[in-house]
Design a protein around this motif. Structure first.
Motif, short mmCIF file in Angstrom:
data_model
loop_
_atom_site.label_atom_id
_atom_site.label_comp_id
_atom_site.label_asym_id
_atom_site.label_seq_id
_atom_site.Cartn_x
_atom_site.Cartn_y
_atom_site.Cartn_z
N LEU A 1 84.90 73.39 -118.89
CA LEU A 1 84.58 72.18 -119.63
C LEU A 1 83.14 72.17 -120.13
O LEU A 1 82.69 71.21 -120.73
CB LEU A 1 84.82 70.95 -118.75
N GLY A 2 82.39 73.24 -119.86
CA GLY A 2 81.02 73.30 -120.32
C GLY A 2 80.05 72.58 -119.40
O GLY A 2 78.89 72.37 -119.74
N VAL A 3 80.48 72.20 -118.20
CA VAL A 3 79.63 71.48 -117.25
C VAL A 3 78.99 72.49 -116.31
O VAL A 3 79.66 73.34 -115.76
CB VAL A 3 80.45 70.46 -116.43
N THR A 4 77.68 72.40 -116.14
CA THR A 4 76.97 73.28 -115.24
C THR A 4 76.74 72.56 -113.92
O THR A 4 76.13 71.51 -113.90
CB THR A 4 75.61 73.71 -115.83
N ASP A 5 77.24 73.12 -112.82
CA ASP A 5 77.14 72.50 -111.51
C ASP A 5 76.18 73.30 -110.64
O ASP A 5 76.35 74.50 -110.48
CB ASP A 5 78.50 72.46 -110.81
N ARG A 6 75.19 72.63 -110.09
CA ARG A 6 74.32 73.29 -109.13
C ARG A 6 74.93 73.16 -107.75
O ARG A 6 75.38 72.10 -107.37
CB ARG A 6 72.94 72.68 -109.14
N SER A 7 74.93 74.25 -107.01
CA SER A 7 75.31 74.17 -105.62
C SER A 7 74.36 73.21 -104.94
O SER A 7 73.16 73.32 -105.06
CB SER A 7 75.23 75.55 -104.98
N ALA A 8 74.88 72.22 -104.23
CA ALA A 8 74.08 71.09 -103.79
C ALA A 8 73.20 71.40 -102.59
O ALA A 8 72.31 70.64 -102.26
CB ALA A 8 75.00 69.91 -103.45
N ILE A 9 73.42 72.51 -101.92
CA ILE A 9 72.69 72.82 -100.69
C ILE A 9 72.00 74.17 -100.84
O ILE A 9 72.65 75.17 -101.13
CB ILE A 9 73.65 72.85 -99.49
N SER A 10 70.69 74.20 -100.63
CA SER A 10 69.96 75.46 -100.73
C SER A 10 70.23 76.31 -99.49
O SER A 10 70.73 75.82 -98.47
CB SER A 10 68.45 75.18 -100.84
N ASN A 11 69.88 77.57 -99.57
CA ASN A 11 70.08 78.47 -98.44
C ASN A 11 69.30 78.01 -97.22
O ASN A 11 69.79 78.09 -96.09
CB ASN A 11 69.67 79.90 -98.81
N GLU A 12 68.07 77.53 -97.44
CA GLU A 12 67.24 77.07 -96.33
C GLU A 12 67.86 75.84 -95.66
O GLU A 12 67.87 75.72 -94.43
CB GLU A 12 65.83 76.74 -96.82
N GLN A 13 68.38 74.92 -96.46
CA GLN A 13 69.01 73.73 -95.91
C GLN A 13 70.27 74.09 -95.14
O GLN A 13 70.53 73.53 -94.06
CB GLN A 13 69.34 72.75 -97.04
N TRP A 14 71.04 75.04 -95.66
CA TRP A 14 72.28 75.40 -94.98
C TRP A 14 72.00 76.12 -93.66
O TRP A 14 72.74 75.96 -92.69
CB TRP A 14 73.14 76.29 -95.87
N GLU A 15 70.94 76.89 -93.59
CA GLU A 15 70.58 77.54 -92.33
C GLU A 15 70.34 76.51 -91.22
O GLU A 15 70.64 76.74 -90.06
CB GLU A 15 69.33 78.40 -92.52
N ARG A 16 69.78 75.37 -91.61
CA ARG A 16 69.55 74.30 -90.63
C ARG A 16 70.83 73.53 -90.31
O ARG A 16 71.05 73.11 -89.18
CB ARG A 16 68.49 73.34 -91.17
N MET A 17 71.68 73.39 -91.32
CA MET A 17 72.89 72.59 -91.15
C MET A 17 74.05 73.37 -90.53
O MET A 17 74.86 72.79 -89.80
CB MET A 17 73.32 72.02 -92.52
#
Length: 295
Positions: A39-55
């Motif tokens: 659809l032409g929509v650009t989605d950013r993955s909402a969680i960075s690698n650093e944030q995911w390491e903590r989560m």
């Protein structure tokens, strides 16, 4: 070469380039991923690698079964994407998996209190000597939020001057951490929920506006060994002295509500059940903690 043939070939090349741009390629951007959908929509993955390491270890501890055949990160990112965009569940991009599966898992976690457990685990480093700021905020409810079998009143929905609304009653530390919250219909008075929010908490003082000037609530604060920084109502015969510098810190909870409402699915309630909306709010707060925001 005929002009018509040149135009035809140029159009073909343009369609090929467009198709390639929409083919689901993924590129790196500040530790996140960028997905391009048809659809032409650009989605950013909402969680960075650093944030995911903590989560990640906290998320893994929330379910007993192993993660074989499923991705915890993709699941959490899908829910955060919905929180940020306010999109309906059926509009979840296919790159996150089937929307129905994501929705059912989200509901199971909401019913089990796992989103709230994640929120509390991430915010467990709050200092016990901070001020406790108490206030509430009104959230507009979308018409789609109506229709729960249990009825609107039992799902924290009501009618106020703002229309069809939910009210979020919260205690936030002076450091900007959400300590506890309660959901009610929008017409419910603030002070009626105050004695549900404060018991068992530790802090130097409880700071609130005049809406919390109640003898019962003031006694509750004193019993817990805290001071009450709450302006007196005009009809009180004896006006209490007010610590102006402490009272000025109420801006922290107002700014915190602003941060919460940056998530569109929190700013407007679409969920029929209070459990689902509370889960969305808990995850939004978790993302605020992971972002490093502090008052």
């Amino acid at each position: 070469m005929p002009v018509s043939r040149v135009i035809s070939e140029a159009s073909t090349l343009e369609r090929v380039d467009t198709s390639a741009a929409q083919s689901g390629r993924t590129a790196a951007l500040d530790g996140r991923s960028v997905r391009r959908h048809a659809l032409g929509v650009t989605d950013r993955s909402a969680i960075s690698n650093e944030q995911w390491e903590r989560m990640a270890p906290l998320v893994a501890s929330l379910h007993r079964r192993g993660t074989r055949g499923r991705s915890d990160r993709r699941f959490v990112e899908a829910v955060v994407w919905l929180l940020r965009t306010g999109s309906p569940w059926r509009d979840l991009p296919a790159s996150f998996g089937r929307w129905g599966s994501v929705y059912q898992r989200f509901r199971r976690w909401a019913a089990a209190g796992r989103w709230e457990a994640l929120r509390q685990a991430l915010g467990a480093d709050r200092a016990v000597d901070e001020l406790l700021l108490i206030d509430s905020t009104i959230v507009k409810a979308h018409p789609h939020a109506a229709g729960a079998r249990s009825g609107q009143s039992s799902e924290a929905l009501g009618r106020s001057r703002g229309g069809f609304t939910t009210k979020v009653h919260a205690v936030v530390s002076s450091g900007g951490r959400l300590v506890r919250f309660v959901l009610t219909g929008g017409q419910v008075n603030d002070v009626t929920q105050a004695t549900r929010l404060v018991p068992g908490l530790q802090g130097r003082a409880v700071v609130g506006d005049r809406a919390y000037d109640s003898d019962e609530f003031l006694a509750c604060i004193r019993e817990q060994g805290m001071a009450a920084v709450i302006p007196s109502l005009a009809n009180r015969k004896i006006q209490r002295a007010l610590e102006a510098r402490m009272y000025a810190l109420r801006n922290v909870i107002e700014r915190f509500f602003g941060r919460l409402k940056a998530f569109r699915r929190v700013a407007t309630r679409y969920d029929k059940t209070a459990a689902s909306y509370a889960a969305a709010l808990a995850l939004a707060d978790s993302m605020i903690v992971l972002s490093g925001w502090a008052a």
